[in-house]
Design a protein around this motif. Structure first.
Motif, PDB file in Angstrom:
ATOM      1  N   ARG A 124      -6.525   2.168  -6.937  1.00  0.00           N
ATOM      2  CA  ARG A 124      -7.020   0.798  -7.125  1.00  0.00           C
ATOM      3  C   ARG A 124      -8.350   0.893  -7.847  1.00  0.00           C
ATOM      4  N   GLN A 125      -8.314   0.563  -9.128  1.00  0.00           N
ATOM      5  CA  GLN A 125      -9.473   0.752  -9.994  1.00  0.00           C
ATOM      6  C   GLN A 125      -9.902   2.221  -9.946  1.00  0.00           C
ATOM      7  N   LYS A 126     -11.113   2.533  -9.462  1.00  0.00           N
ATOM      8  CA  LYS A 126     -11.577   3.922  -9.449  1.00  0.00           C
ATOM      9  C   LYS A 126     -11.307   4.621  -8.126  1.00  0.00           C
ATOM     10  N   ASP A 127     -10.747   3.903  -7.158  1.00  0.00           N
ATOM     11  CA  ASP A 127     -10.539   4.467  -5.827  1.00  0.00           C
ATOM     12  C   ASP A 127      -9.109   4.977  -5.649  1.00  0.00           C
ATOM     13  N   VAL A 128      -8.967   6.003  -4.810  1.00  0.00           N
ATOM     14  CA  VAL A 128      -7.657   6.540  -4.459  1.00  0.00           C
ATOM     15  C   VAL A 128      -7.508   6.504  -2.942  1.00  0.00           C
ATOM     16  N   PHE A 129      -6.361   5.994  -2.464  1.00  0.00           N
ATOM     17  CA  PHE A 129      -6.118   5.862  -1.038  1.00  0.00           C
ATOM     18  C   PHE A 129      -4.842   6.612  -0.649  1.00  0.00           C
ATOM     19  N   ILE A 130      -4.901   7.318   0.472  1.00  0.00           N
ATOM     20  CA  ILE A 130      -3.693   7.782   1.149  1.00  0.00           C
ATOM     21  C   ILE A 130      -3.434   6.697   2.191  1.00  0.00           C
ATOM     22  N   PRO A 131      -2.513   5.765   1.937  1.00  0.00           N
ATOM     23  CA  PRO A 131      -2.465   4.512   2.707  1.00  0.00           C
ATOM     24  C   PRO A 131      -1.938   4.672   4.135  1.00  0.00           C
ATOM     25  N   SER A 132      -2.547   3.898   5.033  1.00  0.00           N
ATOM     26  CA  SER A 132      -2.066   3.805   6.421  1.00  0.00           C
ATOM     27  C   SER A 132      -1.065   2.654   6.516  1.00  0.00           C
ATOM     28  N   GLY A 133      -0.497   2.449   7.692  1.00  0.00           N
ATOM     29  CA  GLY A 133       0.517   1.416   7.870  1.00  0.00           C
ATOM     30  C   GLY A 133       0.023   0.013   7.619  1.00  0.00           C
ATOM     31  N   ASP A 134      -1.272  -0.241   7.824  1.00  0.00           N
ATOM     32  CA  ASP A 134      -1.829  -1.586   7.633  1.00  0.00           C
ATOM     33  C   ASP A 134      -2.407  -1.806   6.242  1.00  0.00           C
ATOM     34  N   PHE A 135      -2.300  -0.801   5.391  1.00  0.00           N
ATOM     35  CA  PHE A 135      -2.823  -0.935   4.021  1.00  0.00           C
ATOM     36  C   PHE A 135      -2.001  -1.966   3.256  1.00  0.00           C
ATOM     37  N   VAL A 136      -2.656  -2.892   2.562  1.00  0.00           N
ATOM     38  CA  VAL A 136      -1.976  -3.981   1.846  1.00  0.00           C
ATOM     39  C   VAL A 136      -2.019  -3.712   0.342  1.00  0.00           C
ATOM     40  N   LEU A 137      -0.852  -3.754  -0.300  1.00  0.00           N
ATOM     41  CA  LEU A 137      -0.761  -3.537  -1.740  1.00  0.00           C
ATOM     42  C   LEU A 137      -1.222  -4.765  -2.506  1.00  0.00           C
ATOM     43  N   GLN A 138      -1.795  -4.510  -3.694  1.00  0.00           N
ATOM     44  CA  GLN A 138      -2.287  -5.603  -4.529  1.00  0.00           C
ATOM     45  C   GLN A 138      -1.792  -5.434  -5.966  1.00  0.00           C
ATOM     46  N   GLU A 139      -1.830  -6.541  -6.698  1.00  0.00           N
ATOM     47  CA  GLU A 139      -1.464  -6.531  -8.113  1.00  0.00           C
ATOM     48  C   GLU A 139      -2.295  -5.488  -8.868  1.00  0.00           C
ATOM     49  N   ASN A 140      -1.641  -4.781  -9.785  1.00  0.00           N
ATOM     50  CA  ASN A 140      -2.245  -3.757 -10.642  1.00  0.00           C
ATOM     51  C   ASN A 140      -2.549  -2.440  -9.929  1.00  0.00           C
ATOM     52  N   ASP A 141      -2.179  -2.336  -8.645  1.00  0.00           N
ATOM     53  CA  ASP A 141      -2.260  -1.028  -7.986  1.00  0.00           C
ATOM     54  C   ASP A 141      -1.319  -0.060  -8.692  1.00  0.00           C
ATOM     55  N   ARG A 142      -1.754   1.187  -8.824  1.00  0.00           N
ATOM     56  CA  ARG A 142      -0.872   2.227  -9.347  1.00  0.00           C
ATOM     57  C   ARG A 142      -0.383   3.032  -8.148  1.00  0.00           C
ATOM     58  N   ILE A 143       0.909   2.931  -7.901  1.00  0.00           N
ATOM     59  CA  ILE A 143       1.497   3.423  -6.660  1.00  0.00           C
ATOM     60  C   ILE A 143       2.307   4.686  -6.924  1.00  0.00           C
ATOM     61  N   SER A 144       2.082   5.707  -6.095  1.00  0.00           N
ATOM     62  CA  SER A 144       2.872   6.933  -6.162  1.00  0.00           C
ATOM     63  C   SER A 144       3.800   6.981  -4.956  1.00  0.00           C
ATOM     64  N   ILE A 145       5.097   7.200  -5.213  1.00  0.00           N
ATOM     65  CA  ILE A 145       6.083   7.269  -4.141  1.00  0.00           C
ATOM     66  C   ILE A 145       6.786   8.614  -4.152  1.00  0.00           C
ATOM     67  N   VAL A 146       7.275   9.026  -2.989  1.00  0.00           N
ATOM     68  CA  VAL A 146       8.084  10.238  -2.861  1.00  0.00           C
ATOM     69  C   VAL A 146       9.476   9.819  -2.418  1.00  0.00           C
ATOM     70  N   ALA A 147      10.494  10.321  -3.110  1.00  0.00           N
ATOM     71  CA  ALA A 147      11.881   9.967  -2.784  1.00  0.00           C
ATOM     72  C   ALA A 147      12.822  10.919  -3.500  1.00  0.00           C
ATOM     73  N   SER A 148      14.077  10.920  -3.085  1.00  0.00           N
ATOM     74  CA  SER A 148      15.098  11.629  -3.851  1.00  0.00           C
ATOM     75  C   SER A 148      15.385  10.798  -5.096  1.00  0.00           C
ATOM     76  N   PRO A 149      15.919  11.405  -6.174  1.00  0.00           N
ATOM     77  CA  PRO A 149      16.223  10.624  -7.382  1.00  0.00           C
ATOM     78  C   PRO A 149      17.102   9.413  -7.097  1.00  0.00           C
ATOM     79  N   ARG A 150      18.099   9.574  -6.221  1.00  0.00           N
ATOM     80  CA  ARG A 150      18.999   8.463  -5.893  1.00  0.00           C
ATOM     81  C   ARG A 150      18.253   7.365  -5.145  1.00  0.00           C
ATOM     82  N   SER A 151      17.420   7.759  -4.167  1.00  0.00           N
ATOM     83  CA  SER A 151      16.670   6.770  -3.396  1.00  0.00           C
ATOM     84  C   SER A 151      15.645   6.049  -4.261  1.00  0.00           C
TER      85      SER A 151
END
Length: 453
Positions: free
Chosen positions: A186-213
């Motif tokens: 989020r802008q210049k900050d990087v978060f390892i998000p907790s369960g209560d972390f709220v996503l916002q517009e323009n966040d750059r999100i990294s996800i882990v998954a299998s290719p199918r998932s």
């Protein structure tokens, strides 16, 4: 480890920066005195001015006691000669940068006959990264783990997304454990998000998954997964050649525009299935005449960062095509990142990342080994893949009670080829490969993710 780096260009400088921060003993060799002096002053390394292929120079820099020599000058032949002399003089492991396509089909022969531990091709590495991105156009960046069974993908959260304003734990409930959000920029900050972390517009999100998932995830959140059918490339560089070969092999049409007539003729022979256009790719009229508005993806691969940036900015205003922009100077990434130029590719940085990954894996480790390492979120975090061996301190303990250090997240467990996004009740076993994402650097062993007593 005692490491010698020959060549202090962009790759060499990036290597020194990353490896010196991990407490390795670094020595550098470069023929330019002012380059060596600046590196010595900035990173507190030992430096020698000279030719890295000289036996006397390598002896002076301590090749006999070195664990590893990395030759990353701009000359393939010099790099190979440095490695050959280092093997004879010091018997250390060696890594050579080799980028000329002439050697492409001979790499394995050269590596085996000369006893080189690793050969890295910056242009080929960048092309491989680009081809992965074009496979899933929605993603800005894709990294593979567990031999392709797990992927880490980064994408931008748009205002219209159903994820906008959603908490992490709500995503987990909707995705049913198929996908894990492991990092948010989020802008210049990087978060390892907790369960209560709220996503916002323009966040750059990294996800882990299998290719199918991952594919199912993008469909569920309403992201169009339109496959790339054709690509326009401006700049007929080595990277363009390697990328075109990969794309043509999987049935994607390629058009390359370059203003050097001789290079166009050469590419026409090397890539008979591609369309090669002799013209100025920086001319907006040329791009439009050659079908810019109908292309699915546009790749800016000229030799000038400024030209690539302006090209991508123009294309962004003309078409929703997938954008990939090559940038050489990593030092300007904080400026360029704010321009939304699609997927940014830093060839020298990717090369350094592969080499650092090798160095991490080579280090002796008690309890586990690092099999893969990726710098993610523009180098502000790392994704590491550990192989769990006997006596590792994380075995047989539910994840929810593992005393993890702050800013560390266990993202995936691969057990006998079956990949699982873990819950708090899951336990790590001997033989598993585990993916960990963290903003802390310098982890060498799985035990490093635990709080120290």
């Amino acid at each position: 480890m005692n490491i010698i780096i020959v060549g202090c260009g962009k790759v060499g400088r990036s290597l020194v920066e990353q490896l010196s921060s991990e407490n390795h003993d670094i020595s550098i060799v470069d023929p330019k005195a002012y380059v060596v002096q600046s590196m010595v002053d900035m990173y507190d390394v030992f430096g020698i001015v000279g030719n890295g292929a000289s036996y006397n120079v390598l002896t002076e820099v301590g090749v006999e006691e070195a664990d590893l020599l990395i030759a990353v000058t701009n000359s393939d032949e010099l790099n190979l000669l440095c490695c050959l002399i280092a093997k004879k003089a010091g018997k250390c492991a060696t890594i050579a940068r080799v980028s000329n396509p002439v050697y492409f089909d001979e790499i394995n022969f050269i590596k085996e006959e000369m006893g080189i531990s690793m050969i890295i091709n910056p242009e080929l590495a960048a092309a491989s990264e680009m081809s992965r991105i074009l496979r899933i156009p929605t993603a800005m960046e894709i990294n593979s783990f567990a031999k392709g069974k797990v992927e880490l993908l980064k994408f931008v959260l748009r205002k219209s997304s159903i994820l906008n304003g959603m908490k992490m734990k709500e995503i987990g409930e909707r995705m049913r454990g198929e996908v894990l959000v492991c990092a948010v920029e989020r802008q210049k900050d990087v978060f390892i998000p907790s369960g209560d972390f709220v996503l916002q517009e323009n966040d750059r999100i990294s996800i882990v998954a299998s290719p199918r998932s991952a594919s199912k995830f993008f469909q569920k959140i309403g992201v169009q997964m339109n496959p790339v059918r054709n690509v326009m490339i401006v700049g007929g560089s080595k990277t363009a050649y390697y990328l075109s070969k990969k794309l043509l092999r999987i049935g994607i049409s390629v058009k390359i525009i370059d203003k050097d007539f001789d290079r166009c003729e050469e590419l026409s022979v090397l890539l008979p299935k591609a369309v090669i256009i002799h013209g100025n790719g920086s001319d907006q009229e040329v791009l439009l005449e050659e079908g810019l508005l109908e292309t699915d993806a546009f790749v800016a691969l000229t030799n000038f960062d400024e030209e690539n940036v302006f090209l991508s900015l123009f294309v962004k205003g003309q078409t929703p095509a997938k954008l990939i922009t090559k940038v050489k100077r990593v030092s300007y990434n904080h400026i360029i990142d704010g321009l939304d130029l699609g997927s940014l590719i830093y060839p020298e940085y990717i090369t350094a990342q592969y080499i650092v990954q090798y160095v991490r894996a080579k280090q002796n480790s008690i309890g586990s080994n690092i099999e893969n390492l990726y710098k993610i979120v523009d180098g502000k975090a790392e994704a590491l893949e550990f192989h769990i061996e006997e006596h590792a301190p994380v075995i047989g303990i539910p994840l929810q009670i593992l005393p993890l250090r702050d800013q560390i997240l266990i993202c995936s467990i691969n057990r006998n080829g079956t990949v699982k996004i873990p819950t708090g009740q899951d336990m790590i076993q001997v033989g598993d490969t585990v993916i960990v994402v963290t903003t802390k650097t310098g982890l060498h062993d799985i035990s490093d993710i635990l709080k120290k007593e």
